[in-house]
Design a protein around this motif. Sequence first.
Motif, PDB file in Angstrom:
ATOM      1  N   THR A 146      37.408 -12.074   3.363  1.00 56.60           N
ATOM      2  CA  THR A 146      36.933 -13.245   4.100  1.00 56.60           C
ATOM      3  C   THR A 146      36.909 -12.981   5.596  1.00 56.60           C
ATOM      4  OG1 THR A 146      37.873 -14.669   2.377  1.00 56.60           O
ATOM      5  CG2 THR A 146      37.295 -15.704   4.459  1.00 56.60           C
ATOM      6  N   LEU A 221      37.925 -20.172  -1.463  1.00 54.00           N
ATOM      7  CA  LEU A 221      37.005 -19.364  -0.660  1.00 54.00           C
ATOM      8  C   LEU A 221      36.022 -20.259   0.092  1.00 54.00           C
ATOM      9  CD1 LEU A 221      36.094 -16.311  -2.959  1.00 54.00           C
ATOM     10  CD2 LEU A 221      37.161 -16.223  -0.699  1.00 54.00           C
ATOM     11  N   ALA A 233      41.726 -18.625   2.291  1.00 56.21           N
ATOM     12  CA  ALA A 233      41.297 -17.953   1.059  1.00 56.21           C
ATOM     13  C   ALA A 233      42.512 -17.530   0.245  1.00 56.21           C
ATOM     14  CB  ALA A 233      40.440 -16.733   1.403  1.00 56.21           C
TER      15      ALA A 233
END
Length: 283
Positions: A146, A221, A233
Motif C-alpha cells: 500500500t 485496503l 491496510a
Amino acid sequence: MAVGMAGNDVRRAGRQAAGHPLFHRLSRAGLAAKGVIYLLIGLLAVQIGLGDTGEEADKSGALQTVADKPGGTVVLWLLVIGFAGLALWRYAESAYGQPGPDGRKATKRLASLARAVFYTVSCLAILAFVLGQGTSSSDDQSKEFTAKAMAEPGGRWLVLAVGLGFVGWGVGNIVNAARRKFLDKLNTGQMSSRTRKTVKVLGIVGRSARGLVFGAVGVFLAHSAITFDPDKAKGVDGTLREFADTPAGPWALVAVALGLVTYGLYTFCEARWRKIEVVRSGR
C-alpha cells in the motif's frame, strides 16, 4: 508457416503433458498443500482467539509452525512442490481451458492465469522461507504494498481497485458457497450419498469463511486508500484479529477461524474429487 506449425506442436505437447496422470497427481498434491496451509492458519487463529498471541495467523505463521516440528523441512519442501503443481495446473487451464462446456471462455482463462500467478508467488515465498530468507507477515506485506503504491501517481486508485477486487471476490465466494456452485467442479458421481452431504457442508462453511476473511481484507485496503493511510491496510492475520474486537469478542474470531479450518478440510476433499482435466480439443 514453419513457425505456425512449431507453435501447434508446442501447444499439442503442452496439452498432452497437462493430460498426463503424473500432472494430475501433482495438481492434486498442490490442492492438499493448500489445505495444509489453511488448516494451520485456522488453528493458529483459534489459538489467538483463546488467548495465545504467538505466531501470526497467516502463511508466515503456518510455515513457521511447520518448520518447528520434527521433519518440518521435508514437509516444507513438499509444500513447495505442491504449490508449484497448483501454479502449473492453473497455467495449463489458462492456456487450454478449464473443465466444462464453457471452460475456454476468456474470463475463465484469465481467472486461471490470475490464480496461477498467485500460486507462483506463494510457491516462491515458501521456497524463500525454506532457503532461510524468511517471509514477512501478511500485515507487513499489505502495508508495504500500500505504501509503495500510494507513492506513485494514481497509486491510491490502484490500492482502492485492489481492495474492491478483494471485496468482490470475497462476496462472490460467499454467494457461490450459498448456491452450491462449487459442487459443479467436483466429481460428485464418485462420492457416496453421505460423503456428498459432508463435502457440501464443508464447502458451504469453509468457502463462506474464506470469502468473509478476504472480503474483510479488501475492506481494510479500500479504507487505507480512502484515508490515504497505508497503516490502515491489514493482511490475513490483522484482519482475523479484528474479529475479536467485534461485539461477539474473541468468540467471533474463533468462529471464523474454525471456518478456515473447515475450508482446509474441504480442500482435502478437492484434492480427491476436483475435476482437473484441461480442455483437450482445440475448439
